[in-house]
Motif scaffolding. Structure first.
Motif, PDB file in Angstrom:
ATOM      1  N   VAL A   1       0.758  -1.048  -0.177  1.00 60.43           N
ATOM      2  CA  VAL A   1       0.124  -0.107   0.023  1.00 60.43           C
ATOM      3  C   VAL A   1       0.900   1.258  -0.013  1.00 60.43           C
ATOM      4  O   VAL A   1       2.069   1.228   0.542  1.00 60.43           O
ATOM      5  CB  VAL A   1      -1.041  -0.061   1.227  1.00 60.43           C
ATOM      6  N   MET A   2       0.345   2.281  -0.461  1.00 58.70           N
ATOM      7  CA  MET A   2       1.024   3.638  -0.305  1.00 58.70           C
ATOM      8  C   MET A   2       0.321   4.254   1.180  1.00 58.70           C
ATOM      9  O   MET A   2      -0.964   4.310   1.168  1.00 58.70           O
ATOM     10  CB  MET A   2       0.397   4.592  -1.620  1.00 58.70           C
ATOM     11  N   LEU A   3       1.166   4.906   1.909  1.00 59.92           N
ATOM     12  CA  LEU A   3       0.952   5.360   2.909  1.00 59.92           C
ATOM     13  C   LEU A   3       1.347   6.876   2.972  1.00 59.92           C
ATOM     14  O   LEU A   3       2.184   7.379   2.565  1.00 59.92           O
ATOM     15  CB  LEU A   3       1.757   4.846   4.354  1.00 59.92           C
ATOM     16  N   GLU A   4       0.258   7.620   3.659  1.00 54.81           N
ATOM     17  CA  GLU A   4       0.460   9.179   3.869  1.00 54.81           C
ATOM     18  C   GLU A   4       0.563   9.415   5.193  1.00 54.81           C
ATOM     19  O   GLU A   4      -0.288   8.917   6.077  1.00 54.81           O
ATOM     20  CB  GLU A   4      -0.646  10.017   3.192  1.00 54.81           C
ATOM     21  N   GLY A   5       1.183  10.206   5.503  1.00 52.33           N
ATOM     22  CA  GLY A   5       1.733  10.534   7.007  1.00 52.33           C
ATOM     23  C   GLY A   5       1.430  12.040   7.674  1.00 52.33           C
ATOM     24  O   GLY A   5       1.113  12.795   6.651  1.00 52.33           O
ATOM     25  N   SER A   6       1.491  12.179   8.529  1.00 56.17           N
ATOM     26  CA  SER A   6       1.147  13.661   9.194  1.00 56.17           C
ATOM     27  C   SER A   6      -0.276  14.455   9.018  1.00 56.17           C
ATOM     28  O   SER A   6      -1.278  13.616   8.846  1.00 56.17           O
ATOM     29  CB  SER A   6       2.413  14.492   8.773  1.00 56.17           C
ATOM     30  N   ARG A   7      -0.178  15.568   8.811  1.00 53.71           N
ATOM     31  CA  ARG A   7      -1.255  16.258   8.539  1.00 53.71           C
ATOM     32  C   ARG A   7      -1.947  15.728   7.088  1.00 53.71           C
ATOM     33  O   ARG A   7      -3.290  15.831   7.201  1.00 53.71           O
ATOM     34  CB  ARG A   7      -0.986  17.806   8.166  1.00 53.71           C
ATOM     35  N   GLU A   8      -1.339  15.663   6.367  1.00 52.94           N
ATOM     36  CA  GLU A   8      -1.979  15.110   5.070  1.00 52.94           C
ATOM     37  C   GLU A   8      -2.779  13.604   5.201  1.00 52.94           C
ATOM     38  O   GLU A   8      -3.661  13.383   4.234  1.00 52.94           O
ATOM     39  CB  GLU A   8      -0.868  14.571   3.944  1.00 52.94           C
TER      40      GLU A   8
END
Length: 87
Positions: free
Chosen positions: A55-62
């Motif tokens: 999978v593609m992970l997005e972190g933090s505020r995004e």
């Protein structure tokens, strides 16, 4: 944004407002060669991933922006399923 492999699921009995019905998965971050690149993390699933999925992970505020409604308290979100990685 980085890659990860889904290694488990999380069961929550209580959730904050805005995350009702959200699914949480345990993800092992990996590099492009699928070698672990950090400790496992819990991510909200926005792409209907399953155990073993790359999978593609997005972190933090995004990561919070990937949720509906926006700005819920999450640090990591699965935003896509990866079919292939080429170098």
């Amino acid at each position: 944004m980085h890659l990860g492999i889904v290694i488990g699921t999380v069961v929550c009995t209580k959730r904050v407002a805005g995350l009702e019905g959200a699914r949480f998965l345990v993800v092992q971050p990996v590099n492009h060669a699928k070698v672990p690149s950090g400790p496992p993390e819990v991510a909200v699933d926005r792409a209907s991933a399953s155990p073993g999925s790359l999978v593609m992970l997005e972190g933090s505020r995004e990561a919070a922006l990937a949720c509906d409604p926006w700005f819920v308290p999450v640090d990591s979100a699965i935003v896509g399923l990866v079919d292939e990685v080429s170098t």
